[in-house]
Enzyme design. Structure first.
Site, short mmCIF file in Angstrom:
data_model
loop_
_atom_site.label_atom_id
_atom_site.label_comp_id
_atom_site.label_asym_id
_atom_site.label_seq_id
_atom_site.Cartn_x
_atom_site.Cartn_y
_atom_site.Cartn_z
N LYS A 143 21.07 1.36 -34.32
CA LYS A 143 20.19 1.70 -33.20
C LYS A 143 19.00 2.48 -33.75
O LYS A 143 19.17 3.31 -34.66
CB LYS A 143 20.99 2.54 -32.21
CG LYS A 143 20.28 2.90 -30.93
CD LYS A 143 21.24 3.66 -30.01
CE LYS A 143 20.63 4.01 -28.67
NZ LYS A 143 21.60 4.71 -27.79
N SER B 202 21.87 2.85 -23.19
CA SER B 202 20.65 2.64 -23.93
C SER B 202 20.80 1.81 -25.20
O SER B 202 19.79 1.32 -25.71
CB SER B 202 20.05 4.01 -24.30
OG SER B 202 20.92 4.72 -25.15
N SER C 198 26.04 5.23 -23.26
CA SER C 198 25.09 4.31 -23.90
C SER C 198 25.65 3.36 -24.96
O SER C 198 24.96 2.44 -25.37
CB SER C 198 23.93 5.10 -24.50
OG SER C 198 23.06 5.52 -23.48
#
Lengths: 476, 98
Positions: free
Chosen positions: A77, A152, A176
């Site tokens: 990420k 996210s 997330s």
């Protein structure tokens, strides 16, 4: 698509059925073919990936034994710091930020020659649940382009679901890792707070943030967890009590286990298709010999505002560091230093980030601190206590990961508060610092549904094992 | 309900600028989110179902020894600074678009 990708790829590499370079090229080709439609990756590290692959091939040719996760193509990420590779948090604020050090998790994987394919898309500064607040544009759902991948860590979940990456690391502050995993039909593990180092993960809310694996299977999640979970003196909240998962005992046997069902997680607002898929999993576990225990946490719905108050308070402090002076975006039109800082922040942060900074500043400001921040802290302690009480009776808790399937594109922007409330099933584990996993448990129409297992602190083994029982029972 | 003045005060504390054209929308947005946060004040007591009195094994900060060790070079530290000068972070008193 194969389920246990890591062990299968490792044996293919060891038996020389495929070279690491060929494997890496296959993954880069998959990214090339799919990424323009799905926006899972924000940076692709082709040169670095092929260089690592060549190193792995040389080691295999020399007869060296592969290290754990060596040669496996993966992604991170884009809020996890990678030395000399842009780490943008998908924000204008950090669009050209090149870290001078590696996050601990990446340093550990890099040392065992993990092949980094690229950095994945996220909601700006990990604030959001659709990946749509990313300046790079939202990640689309692998099952339906009318829907979001979630967030996210939407880019990571989509990349794994579309097999553009064997596994990925995301971060989970209020769900997330688990929520996009649920939306994309993959496995997402949020470890116990303190089990995985946060050093080099760009801070959102430091008492909630935790890095975790997103994978195609429960076995893969356990292997990645073992590689990234260890005490790290660079993170003051790293906990030496963290325990590795015994992979040989990960057999999906739940006989004699007590699994709790918190009634309130199955009430108002849970979509019927989600309810029926999760209920099927509960029946599977019961049929396999687990005892199902019904529990109640009457006011657990207040966990959502508690989470947003505390996380935004921490965010307003953490994001105070972005002032244009040492790194990140800097405005070039100002008449004094104070104006430079204000303009830099106002131009560099997106709407959702500003919304959360403002809420956080409000709840910490004089006159409101007691009514919001202090009260929310007391409620956090009560919620922790309630879970401790629950784990005196049960080994784990099962719930939906999210009350719905993936949102339609644009939904979170149109009704942000409604989108916040959708975090009801994921935020309690972050509030209490507990490990939790989302595992695919069925479909609702064309979209996947995830079941969530929440465990006691450092009991990753237990929740992975129950998740494995669910994984074995469904054809997904 | 939050007033425009309160929004401006909070924005100032947060070093964020809200100009006149955004103020209406920002105030409505703030009111909505604070109303949401205010849910925790709906009741004096909450029932999360805690029954057992279990000792809290809360985390304690693990602080490493405060020793001088080799760290980043000056060049590395300044790598992401837009306007470094002579080995320092440098910010001009004012700046104008060229």
């Amino acid at each position: 698509m194969m389920k246990n990708r890591i062990s299968q790829i490792r044996s293919m590499l060891e038996s020389k059925e495929i070279s690491c370079t060929e494997l890496t090229k296959k993954y880069l080709a998959a990214i090339d073919a799919e990424n323009n439609s799905f926006h899972a990756f924000t940076t692709i590290c082709e040169t670095e990936a092929l260089a690592t692959a060549a190193k792995v091939d040389r080691r295999i040719a020399e007869g060296e034994k592969l290290m754990p996760l060596e040669g496996i193509p993966m992604s991170l990420k884009d809020n996890i710091c990678t030395k000399d590779i842009v780490t943008s948090c998908c924000s204008k604020m950090l669009e050209d930020f090149v870290p001078i050090y590696d996050a601990t998790v990446w340093a550990a994987l890099k040392a065992s020659n993990a092949v980094l394919l690229g950095k994945t898309n996220l909601d700006e500064f990990a604030m959001g649940s659709s990946s749509e607040t990313s300046v790079c544009g939202g990640t689309l759902n692998p099952y339906s382009k009318d829907h979001v991948a979630g967030g996210s860590s939407g880019g990571s979940a989509c990349a794994v679901a579309k097999n553009m990456s064997v596994y990925s690391l995301g971060s989970d502050t209020g769900g997330s890792v688990r929520q996009p995993s649920s939306f994309c039909g993959v496995v997402g593990l949020k470890p116990t707070f303190g089990a995985v180092s946060r050093y080099g993960a760009i801070s959102y809310a430091s008492s909630f943030d935790q890095i975790g694996p997103i994978t195609a299977s429960v076995d893969d999640a356990a292997e990645v967890f073992n590689a990234i979970s260890f005490y790290d003196e660079m993170d003051a909240t790293s906990d030496p009590k963290t325990k590795k998962v015994d992979l040989t005992k990960l057999d999906g046997n739940v006989r004699g286990m007590k699994i709790g069902v918190i009634r309130e997680f199955f009430e108002n607002g849970v979509k019927p298709g989600v309810l029926s898929a999760v209920n099927n999993s509960i029946k599977t576990l019961s049929d396999a010999g687990a005892e199902i225990v019904v529990l109640s946490m009457p006011d657990i719905k207040y966990a959502v505002p508690v989470y947003y108050i505390l996380a935004c308070a921490e965010a307003s402090s953490n994001l105070g560091r972005f002032d244009g002076i040492r790194y990140g975006y800097k405005t070039d039109s100002y008449s004094n230093i104070n104006e430079m800082i204000v303009k830099t922040r106002s131009e560099g942060f997106g709407k959702e980030v500003k919304r959360r900074i403002l809420l956080g500043t409000y709840v910490l400001s004089s006159g409101y601190y007691d009514a919001y921040y202090k009260k929310a802290q007391a409620m956090r302690a009560a919620i922790k206590q309630a879970f401790s009480g629950a784990f005196a009776k049960v080994d784990a808790i099962i719930a939906p990961t999210v009350p719905t399937t993936a949102f339609k594109n644009g939904f979170t922007e149109s009704d942000p508060i409604e989108a916040y409330m959708n975090d009801i099933c994921t935020v309690p584990a972050n509030i209490a610092g507990l490990p939790a996993i989302s595992v695919p448990c069925g479909m609702d129409g064309a979209l996947p549904v995830g079941a969530q297992l929440i465990g006691n602190r450092f009991c990753e083994q237990t929740i992975l094992n129950i998740a494995k029982a669910i994984e074995q029972s469904i054809k997904f | 309900m939050v007033t425009k003045e309160e929004v401006l005060k909070i924005a100032k504390l947060a070093s964020l600028e809200i100009d006149e054209s955004e103020l209406e929308e920002a105030t409505a947005g703030m009111s909505e989110i604070i109303e949401f946060a205010n849910k925790i004040n709906e009741a004096a007591e909450f029932n999360f179902g805690a029954e057992a009195d279990v000792p809290d094994d809360a985390l304690v900060n693990a602080i490493r020894a405060d020793e001088v060790v080799e760290s980043f070079t000056n060049e590395e530290i300044l790598k992401n600074c837009k306007t470094a000068r002579d080995g320092f972070f440098y910010i001009a008193k004012s700046g104008r678009k060229i």
